[in-house]
Scaffold this motif. Structure first.
Motif, mmCIF file in Angstrom:
data_model
loop_
_atom_site.group_PDB
_atom_site.id
_atom_site.type_symbol
_atom_site.label_atom_id
_atom_site.label_comp_id
_atom_site.label_asym_id
_atom_site.label_seq_id
_atom_site.Cartn_x
_atom_site.Cartn_y
_atom_site.Cartn_z
ATOM 1 N N PRO A 36 0.792 -1.228 0.000
ATOM 2 C CA PRO A 36 0.000 0.000 0.000
ATOM 3 C C PRO A 36 0.825 1.279 0.000
ATOM 4 C CG PRO A 36 -0.277 -1.233 2.065
ATOM 5 C CD PRO A 36 0.546 -2.072 1.171
ATOM 6 N N HIS A 37 2.063 1.193 0.469
ATOM 7 C CA HIS A 37 2.968 2.354 0.458
ATOM 8 C C HIS A 37 4.367 1.855 0.152
ATOM 9 C CE1 HIS A 37 -0.221 4.811 2.250
ATOM 10 N NE2 HIS A 37 -0.383 3.859 3.167
ATOM 11 N N ALA A 38 5.249 2.758 -0.210
ATOM 12 C CA ALA A 38 6.641 2.389 -0.466
ATOM 13 C C ALA A 38 7.248 1.756 0.787
ATOM 14 C CB ALA A 38 7.443 3.619 -0.879
ATOM 15 N N GLY A 39 7.874 0.607 0.609
ATOM 16 C CA GLY A 39 8.497 -0.086 1.732
ATOM 17 C C GLY A 39 7.570 -0.977 2.526
ATOM 18 N N TRP A 40 6.258 -0.954 2.208
ATOM 19 C CA TRP A 40 5.298 -1.788 2.923
ATOM 20 C C TRP A 40 5.078 -3.092 2.161
ATOM 21 C CZ3 TRP A 40 0.691 0.770 5.815
ATOM 22 C CH2 TRP A 40 1.131 1.905 6.520
ATOM 23 N N SER A 41 4.853 -4.164 2.900
ATOM 24 C CA SER A 41 4.547 -5.462 2.310
ATOM 25 C C SER A 41 3.657 -6.225 3.275
ATOM 26 C CB SER A 41 5.842 -6.241 2.032
ATOM 27 O OG SER A 41 5.570 -7.444 1.342
ATOM 28 N N GLU A 42 2.438 -6.543 2.830
ATOM 29 C CA GLU A 42 1.446 -7.143 3.718
ATOM 30 C C GLU A 42 0.700 -8.281 3.015
ATOM 31 O OE1 GLU A 42 0.277 -3.094 6.249
ATOM 32 O OE2 GLU A 42 -1.183 -3.936 4.825
ATOM 33 N N GLN A 43 0.105 -9.164 3.823
ATOM 34 C CA GLN A 43 -0.760 -10.221 3.315
ATOM 35 C C GLN A 43 -1.919 -10.447 4.274
ATOM 36 O OE1 GLN A 43 1.789 -13.603 2.659
ATOM 37 N NE2 GLN A 43 1.992 -13.195 0.471
ATOM 38 N N TRP A 97 8.075 -10.095 6.220
ATOM 39 C CA TRP A 97 9.515 -10.037 6.469
ATOM 40 C C TRP A 97 10.206 -8.969 5.631
ATOM 41 C CZ3 TRP A 97 12.892 -10.929 2.397
ATOM 42 C CH2 TRP A 97 12.317 -11.486 1.245
ATOM 43 N N ASN A 98 9.694 -8.705 4.427
ATOM 44 C CA ASN A 98 10.350 -7.750 3.534
ATOM 45 C C ASN A 98 9.741 -6.354 3.626
ATOM 46 O OD1 ASN A 98 7.966 -8.604 2.378
ATOM 47 N ND2 ASN A 98 8.781 -8.840 0.312
ATOM 48 N N ASP A 99 9.010 -6.090 4.689
ATOM 49 C CA ASP A 99 8.449 -4.769 4.958
ATOM 50 C C ASP A 99 9.487 -3.964 5.747
ATOM 51 O OD1 ASP A 99 5.265 -3.550 5.463
ATOM 52 O OD2 ASP A 99 6.931 -2.719 6.616
ATOM 53 N N THR A 100 9.803 -2.760 5.272
ATOM 54 C CA THR A 100 10.879 -1.977 5.901
ATOM 55 C C THR A 100 10.385 -0.707 6.595
ATOM 56 O OG1 THR A 100 11.297 -0.823 3.804
ATOM 57 C CG2 THR A 100 12.579 -2.814 4.236
ATOM 58 N N ARG A 101 9.081 -0.606 6.819
ATOM 59 C CA ARG A 101 8.547 0.637 7.414
ATOM 60 C C ARG A 101 9.108 0.909 8.806
ATOM 61 N NH1 ARG A 101 2.306 -1.171 8.127
ATOM 62 N NH2 ARG A 101 2.899 -2.439 6.337
ATOM 63 N N PRO A 125 15.150 -4.268 10.363
ATOM 64 C CA PRO A 125 13.797 -3.717 10.150
ATOM 65 C C PRO A 125 12.763 -4.785 9.821
ATOM 66 C CG PRO A 125 15.424 -2.348 9.054
ATOM 67 C CD PRO A 125 16.166 -3.558 9.559
ATOM 68 N N GLY A 126 13.199 -5.896 9.208
ATOM 69 C CA GLY A 126 12.253 -6.937 8.857
ATOM 70 C C GLY A 126 11.818 -7.811 10.011
ATOM 71 N N PHE A 127 12.501 -7.721 11.170
ATOM 72 C CA PHE A 127 12.165 -8.569 12.303
ATOM 73 C C PHE A 127 10.831 -8.138 12.931
ATOM 74 C CE2 PHE A 127 16.505 -10.556 13.619
ATOM 75 C CZ PHE A 127 16.688 -11.001 12.326
ATOM 76 N N LYS A 137 3.058 2.994 17.729
ATOM 77 C CA LYS A 137 3.180 4.420 17.439
ATOM 78 C C LYS A 137 2.120 4.911 16.457
ATOM 79 C CE LYS A 137 8.229 4.893 17.985
ATOM 80 N NZ LYS A 137 9.489 5.175 17.230
ATOM 81 N N ASN A 138 1.830 4.096 15.455
ATOM 82 C CA ASN A 138 1.034 4.559 14.322
ATOM 83 C C ASN A 138 -0.389 4.016 14.279
ATOM 84 O OD1 ASN A 138 3.129 6.040 12.419
ATOM 85 N ND2 ASN A 138 4.154 4.239 13.240
ATOM 86 N N GLU A 139 -0.634 2.895 14.969
ATOM 87 C CA GLU A 139 -1.972 2.297 15.018
ATOM 88 C C GLU A 139 -2.293 1.903 16.455
ATOM 89 O OE1 GLU A 139 -1.698 0.324 10.501
ATOM 90 O OE2 GLU A 139 -1.597 -0.965 12.268
#
Length: 485
Positions: A36-43, A97-101, A125-127, A137-139
């Motif tokens: 949904p955003h740069a650096g985000w990866s979700e399922q 794992w590949n989400d870097t937010r 960052p992927g941990f 912080k954000n949700e």
């Protein structure tokens, strides 16, 4: 019958084996990650369940012997944060794992002395832990509802058994596990605002985690089925390839590159950016170096040139056959998405140097293959510094189809590479073997044996010196390029 489930980033593979470990059949179902955003990866975890149901239905239809199922093991992509509320409802899509937010949160946690000391690893960052700090912080409205945090494999364990349970190898990638003690650390949990009660129960990967839910057993037409603790994907691959003891390991040439070495003892070295994780069997660990762009580097060049990866490599293979070309003038740094081992540098990016008017596509292809080999050599040097034995290694993953690339890597690493002789040897087989051990009590060392060798690729001694000099230049290029990016 025993079922191995490999929950991958892009799809699920289910493998059925018999009591002698022979593969009877496999089925796959696929899904996609969303960004949904740069650096985000979700399922959405519901897609994993749908994929599992589809794969099992395919196996049941093709194999009547499925009704004799006695054990299941699940392997999964690591580090993902699947958040459940008190009613076991998923609160948000799984952060992969590949989400870097959460790179800022990871750096903040990593600066705490206790993090590396107890978790045995850099907080990448992927941990999982920095992901939960980011959510807090954000949700915050979601964070306050979190009753359980499950990794992807543990979520499938919950679906299968109704219990919140995970294994040591997968949990070692959260930054919440005391990897030496093989238990959750209250200190590490508190550092990211978490509690032990929000964690799943821990078991060894080859031990029983629970039993298949009665309603699923009835739907699948099976009786009492033991579900194993399971494993993270790389530990499961090590079980599939038979890498349990010191001196055993593999090179994986996939989208990312992995150099994994089984360890008989616990020898953490977080300063090297190696991952030091619990193995999926008791009293063993493994270490691995990870490079983020292995075959992905060749895929990138494929996109740029409009030629398939196979079409790029074939001219070199046709020219050199079973021999190896000398290192070229063109150098490639394979940092297209940053790098983990040994640099832990999310900001570095790839580069070519040595280009001239006479540079050809073949020159650039050789540079990419060589750059990936050098990236793996970085991991080998880090592993050797910890005392790891790197003897003969198995070569797996899509890139291992290229004998030229394997010859290059063998020469750069200074070790022979063995190609398995067909058949199953990956994470799905490792998971099925864990299911067999959990259901029968069999000794993992007797079950998780290496496959037959189809081909052995030896280093080229005539070019070892030339590639050694080229590797030293490659190492010197990183700080120079980093200083101007």
């Amino acid at each position: 019958m025993y079922l191995g489930i490999d929950l991958g980033t892009s799809g699920l593979r289910a493998l059925l084996i018999d009591g002698q470990g022979r593969s009877l059949g496999a089925a796959e179902a696929h899904y996609k990650a969303v960004h949904p955003h740069a650096g985000w990866s979700e399922q959405d975890p519901a897609e994993w369940i749908a994929a599992l149901d589809k794969a099992v239905a395919t196996l049941r239809a093709a194999h009547p012997e499925f009704t004799a199922l006695k054990g299941i093991g699940v392997a999964g992509h690591m580090h993902g944060a699947t958040l459940l509320d008190a009613g076991n409802q998923v609160l948000r899509p799984c952060i992969l794992w590949n989400d870097t937010r959460s790179h800022i949160e990871a750096a903040e946690l990593d600066a705490l002395a206790e993090m590396r000391a107890l978790s045995a690893n850099i907080v990448f960052p992927g941990f999982t832990a920095p992901k939960l700090v980011w959510v807090a912080k954000n949700e915050p409205e979601i964070f306050e509802k979190v009753s359980k945090v499950l990794l992807p494999a543990a979520y499938l364990n919950w679906y299968l058994t109704g219990e919140h349970v995970a294994d040591m190898s997968d949990s070692a990638g959260t930054s919440w596990l005391d990897v030496g003690a093989r238990d959750w650390s209250d200190t590490l949990l508190a550092a990211s605002g978490m509690r032990a009660g929000q964690m799943p129960r821990l078991v060894e990967g080859s031990a029983p985690a629970g039993h298949l839910r009665a309603d699923l057993a009835q739907a699948w037409g099976v009786g009492d089925v033991t579900v194993a603790g399971g494993a993270g994907d790389n530990a499961a691959s090590a079980c599939g390839i038979g890498a349990l003891s010191e001196g055993q390991g593999f090179v994986s040439l996939g989208t990312s590159g992995v150099l994994l070495a089984a360890r008989d003892g616990f020898a953490p070295a977080p300063e090297t950016a190696l991952h030091t994780f619990c193995h999926a069997v008791p009293d063993r660990w493994y270490q691995m170096g990870v490079m983020l762009s292995a075959t992905d580097s060749l895929n990138w060049l494929s996109t740029i040139t409009g030629k398939s990866p196979r079409a790029l490599v074939e001219p070199l293979e046709a020219t050199w056959h079973e021999t190896l070309p000398p290192p070229g003038r063109v150098r490639f740094l394979p940092y297209l998405s940053g790098e983990r081992t040994p640099h832990n540098d999310a900001a570095i990016r790839g580069s070519f140097t040595g280009l001239g008017t006479d540079t050809t596509v073949d020159d650039m292809v050789l540079a990419v293959l060589t750059g990936v080999a050098f990236g793996l050599r970085d991991s080998a040097e880090a592993l050797r510094a910890t005392g790891a034995e790197l003897g003969q290694l198995f070569a797996i993953g899509g890139g291992s189809a290229s004998t030229l690339w394997l010859k290059l890597i063998a020469t750069v690493l200074g070790v022979p590479l063995a190609k398995p002789q067909g058949g199953e040897f990956g994470a799905a087989l490792g998971a099925a073997r864990l299911g067999l051990c959990a259901a029968t009590g069999a000794d993992p060392a007797q079950v998780m044996t290496p496959p037959a060798i189809g081909a052995l690729i030896a280093p080229d001694p005539a070019l070892a010196g030339a590639y050694e000099s080229a590797y030293q230049a490659f190492r010197a290029a990183y700080p120079a390029i980093r200083s101007i990016q």
